[in-house]
Design an enzyme around this catalytic site. Structure first.
Site, PDB file in Angstrom:
ATOM      1  N   GLU B  43     154.563  28.412 -15.787  1.00 55.88           N
ATOM      2  CA  GLU B  43     155.031  27.175 -15.147  1.00 55.88           C
ATOM      3  C   GLU B  43     156.563  27.081 -15.201  1.00 55.88           C
ATOM      4  O   GLU B  43     157.177  27.282 -16.247  1.00 55.88           O
ATOM      5  CB  GLU B  43     154.416  25.999 -15.938  1.00 55.88           C
ATOM      6  CG  GLU B  43     154.747  24.631 -15.410  1.00 55.88           C
ATOM      7  CD  GLU B  43     154.019  23.524 -16.196  1.00 55.88           C
ATOM      8  OE1 GLU B  43     153.371  23.833 -17.235  1.00 55.88           O
ATOM      9  OE2 GLU B  43     154.085  22.355 -15.777  1.00 55.88           O
ATOM     10  N   LYS B 111     152.005  20.570  -8.773  1.00 57.27           N
ATOM     11  CA  LYS B 111     151.151  20.094  -9.875  1.00 57.27           C
ATOM     12  C   LYS B 111     150.644  18.685  -9.568  1.00 57.27           C
ATOM     13  O   LYS B 111     151.431  17.801  -9.207  1.00 57.27           O
ATOM     14  CB  LYS B 111     151.988  20.086 -11.149  1.00 57.27           C
ATOM     15  CG  LYS B 111     151.236  19.866 -12.441  1.00 57.27           C
ATOM     16  CD  LYS B 111     152.205  20.053 -13.633  1.00 57.27           C
ATOM     17  CE  LYS B 111     151.527  20.004 -14.976  1.00 57.27           C
ATOM     18  NZ  LYS B 111     152.493  20.304 -16.084  1.00 57.27           N
ATOM     19  N   CYS B 147     148.826  24.121 -15.422  1.00 64.28           N
ATOM     20  CA  CYS B 147     148.729  23.537 -16.773  1.00 64.28           C
ATOM     21  C   CYS B 147     147.835  22.292 -16.853  1.00 64.28           C
ATOM     22  O   CYS B 147     146.633  22.400 -16.858  1.00 64.28           O
ATOM     23  CB  CYS B 147     150.135  23.271 -17.304  1.00 64.28           C
ATOM     24  SG  CYS B 147     150.237  23.288 -19.108  1.00 64.28           S
TER      25      CYS B 147
END
Lengths: 554, 554
Positions: B43, B111, B147
């Site tokens: 990330e 995200k 994540c």
């Protein structure tokens, strides 16, 4: 119908459920005695605000719920109370307002828009609500919103407006920053017009860590015109008679249908706004006083260098606490000028604070004889001996140490870790050097206007800034001229501009790169600095969270 | 189809776009040379992670975009790269992943779930995405998640699973905490089964301020069985051949339809898990090394008291940096025992660090002759003279000062502001005293097993803890026994239990009230403490943000 509404502009203490409940009780009584039909308290008045991660502790959530039930039982009679507190709903914390009528909680509203920027972390600390609330009181359909709810276009207040409330009530925990009162009034006006209803905005007062709440509670009519406005920074209760249309909507809860009137309408008060310097001065005084008192200190100690920063801090402390609770310590070294002591003495004489002199040469010599320290290491040593001296006095006598750094110094790291950065509170950490001068001059003007002695020695204001850590040292040896520096800092720090924008705006490229490099390098030092009242748009600290380890070159 | 995927478990530096781009370039080359069809980076590898409020600076957003375009142009050939970066979309920052194919960015995924709890502030720093992404590469329909997306039940990964991906790729910036590897594996397994597809989980390594990233990258099959697992805390690239079903879905973007194969399948590596103590040891070593090196220091200095805390910190520093970059300073006072110097000397002899002795009596006497300091004020003075001595050496010689406080001390405020709390990094601030002993014993065992000298003197481990700030002082004069104290602290701090729960669990009520009162009172001290690696579930600092001014009595 004329509805009499009391705005309780009060100063709660975070975590002190007992004292805050007493504050609610006392103000409820005052409102009731004044014939108010409704009394409105600030956001989370029962817990204090902001509670930060305390909100996440189930034990605190439950204690707040219990405190609410207990205080509700005590608020009996015809006056309805609007009381903010921390609730636990489905196991999660909510920023809630209770409507209390004759000893019972009759309705609740959970804040829907949770600010999570600048100094706010509410998305971390609360679960948002998602429903409007309209409560009928004396026939008036009253909508409730909480603080940030009001700031969001097209959000919950738009939904509330669609439901045609007769009155909108907004409890707030809205921290001070420079000129915020103008923004706030514009917002309150706009929302009242959107809702086509009068709006009651109640804010708290007092200091909490880095935040200061400035009060400035407002009532506007459906046309947005100001009906009443409470003073900035002063605790108290304002009672206002408001023309409210009845039965405008289908409320969620009906408390009472019977309309009321007032025998003789009160003249509403519209407090005069403070000018910019007085506003800042009051913010710091309130922030400082509450930090000292809410943390249980009785007095403060300040190192007085004879310079402008320490004189200003001490003058603020005198206004906050009275001269008898302020201790000044001059700590001359072999590099100190003669005027450094005489100007410190002059301040003490003018204000009547406790004053002593502790020469630091013996301590400095002891280190110098046992360590090899030169240049900046020797300069920092002197600042650290002063820090240790102040902390010794603090530990022995119980005073809170005030750090005297200003925002310009903090920005560029012109400060010694564990030296002049020592302290429990830093009153002017959010004041640029140019404003340090302006505030000092302003305070002296006020003194002259009152026929009092000027607290701040003219020589402290007029002499060239120097840290006096080596012979003949001047701030300008290490830093650009403060007038220029503060302009670059304002653009880079407060306005978040990058180097390209600064250069495009006409600042010299080498200067911009030099200043930005200094600012970026000083992040660790700033993290270790004591808290202080937020005054500007972007204070160092919670407002601006940058990595300590970073190789980003702006 | 057998797809060869490279997991680039690398250590970026926050803000260093040039170095991070070089890291991507080098690892891309390695992956390509190993015949990988896809290489996956962690990330925000291009900016480093977490960037905190840097994300909000438009100049940084634009610089990250430019760096992505530039690096994309350099990643040519048949290997597709998955590269995380900071994007600016409609003027707002997004935590983004780019799919780079033969020099071009062919797809992007933002995200969707932004963590905003514990050490995370992503709701503050980014605007969330709201769409799944499926990219067809060599006929395989590959879904991407970032994540936190993986941690949310019924969120974006559930939507992704509904779209029937052939493979799921997840770049991460997942910080270490004790036993997190177990949680992580369980999660990865669960999501692979839900998606009915193999899953590639790539995490970064390295330290960033208080966080340590432990790598632990994982590949599991569609049945959740582990195919490969990278070592904890070690940088490197793992190349894994994965059976992937093709054309399972309708992708959003088609990069290539042609299936591939591998000549000779590689044997996947499944790294052995570290035991609990080794895991913690490595976390601290990595966190310490990166804090020193990423901040441009060459060496560290530690005050060696002869006690266990400073010996452990120095041993960790030796493992992180090598003995030649570690400086120990013994600073005996008139209250220091004889073994305080001999044990410090024994540590230096065993490890080969630089060592010197600076008696503090002359400096302490200089203060005592010029100020009236008694009791705790005198005790604190000694700690502050030591702090000033270490900072003087630091300023003169350029070493970073390591603070030696442990979590038990920090919790109850058994520490001197500007004294033993001095330093730029605090390696064991998240280690309870009982674990200080356990880690020290473990490190000595390792040395014995390797046939090396035990670094930590047995006497430092076995003697009774004492601050040695007054004659005959013991920690137990002020604190409960550490075994008991640490149990109360773990329940109150790490597990967020209140006093009622603790008493119900059988702890003595007086003890509970005493410990909690100490912890609550010490919040300001902890805020001033240097950063240190997070190891526990709830470290002091970003993890636990409580008001400094609070009268909440748990």
């Amino acid at each position: 119908m004329k509805l009499r509404v009391a705005l309780a502009q009060v100063n709660p203490t975070v975590g002190d459920l007992v004292a805050n409940a007493a504050l609610v009780r006392t103000n409820f009584k005052t409102a009731q005695d004044a014939g108010a039909h409704i009394v409105v308290f600030p956001e989370m008045v029962l817990t204090g605000y902001p509670v930060e991660d305390l909100a996440l502790r189930p034990s605190f959530q439950l204690a707040s719920q219990r405190a609410l039930t207990e205080i509700a039982g005590q608020l009996t009679g015809g006056c309805v109370a609007i009381v903010g507190y921390l609730d636990q709903v489905n196991g999660a914390p909510q920023n809630m307002v209770a409507v209390i009528s004759d000893g019972q909680v009759t309705a609740r509203y959970a804040k829907c828009h949770l600010p999570n920027y600048g100094v706010f972390d509410e998305f971390r600390n609360f679960v948002p609500g998602d429903q409007t609330l309209l409560v009928r009181i004396h026939g008036a359909d009253i909508g409730i919103a909480i603080c940030e709810d009001l700031w969001i276009d097209g959000g919950i207040t738009a939904q509330l407006a669609d439901r045609k409330p007769g009155l909108v009530i907004v409890p707030n925990g809205s921290p001070y920053e420079r000129a915020k009162d103008d923004t706030r009034l514009a917002l309150v006006t706009k929302r009242a017009r959107q809702a086509k209803a009068p709006l009651v905005y109640v804010n708290m007062t007092g200091g909490q860590d880095d935040l200061v709440f400035d009060g400035d509670s407002i009532v506007v009519g459906a046309d947005g015109a100001v009906i009443a406005r409470a003073p900035q920074f002063e605790d108290g209760i304002a009672v206002v008679d408001i023309d409210v249309a009845t039965k405008t909507s289908s409320p969620d809860v009906i408390i009472s249908e019977d309309e009321v009137s007032v025998d003789r309408a009160l003249i509403p008060g519209v407090a005069v706004r403070l000018d910019d310097r007085e506003e800042i001065w009051n913010a710091i005084v309130v922030g400082l006083r509450d930090y000292v008192e809410k943390n249980g200190f009785r007095s403060v100690v300040v190192g007085l260098s004879g310079g402008i920063d320490s004189a200003l801090v001490a003058a603020l402390a005198v206004d906050a606490l009275g001269a008898k609770r302020v201790n000044g310590v001059a700590m001359p070294s072999k590099y100190s000028s003669e005027h450094s002591i005489s100007d410190a003495q002059a301040f003490a004489d003018a204000t009547g604070i406790h004053f002593r002199t502790v020469p630091i040469a013996p301590m400095v010599d002891a280190y110098m004889n046992n360590l090899v320290l030169k240049g900046v290491a020797e300069e920092n040593l002197q600042a650290r001996v002063r820090g240790t001296t102040l902390m010794g006095i603090s530990n022995q006598e119980g005073h809170l140490v005030l750090a005297t750094g200003n925002k310009s110094e903090l920005a560029v790291g012109y400060s010694t870790l564990y030296g002049d950065a020592v302290g429990g509170f830093a009153p002017i950490k959010d004041i640029y050097k140019t404003d340090v001068w302006a505030l000092s001059r302003w305070r002296n003007e006020i003194a002259r206007a009152r026929g009092e002695a000027e607290p701040i020695p003219v020589n402290s204001i007029e002499k060239e800034p120097s840290a006096e850590l080596r012979p003949g040292q001047k701030d300008t040896d290490s830093l650009p001229d403060y007038l220029l520096l503060d302009r670059v800092l304002t653009a880079y720090v407060d306005d978040d501009q990058g180097s390209a924008a600064l250069i495009a705006a006409g600042f010299d490229e080498a200067l911009v790169r030099r200043v930005i490099a200094m600012v970026d390098k000083a992040e660790y030092k700033r993290r270790q600095y004591p808290p202080g009242p937020k005054v500007s748009k972007r204070a160092f600290g919670k407002d601006r969270r940058l990595p300590m380890t970073s190789r980003w070159a702006e």
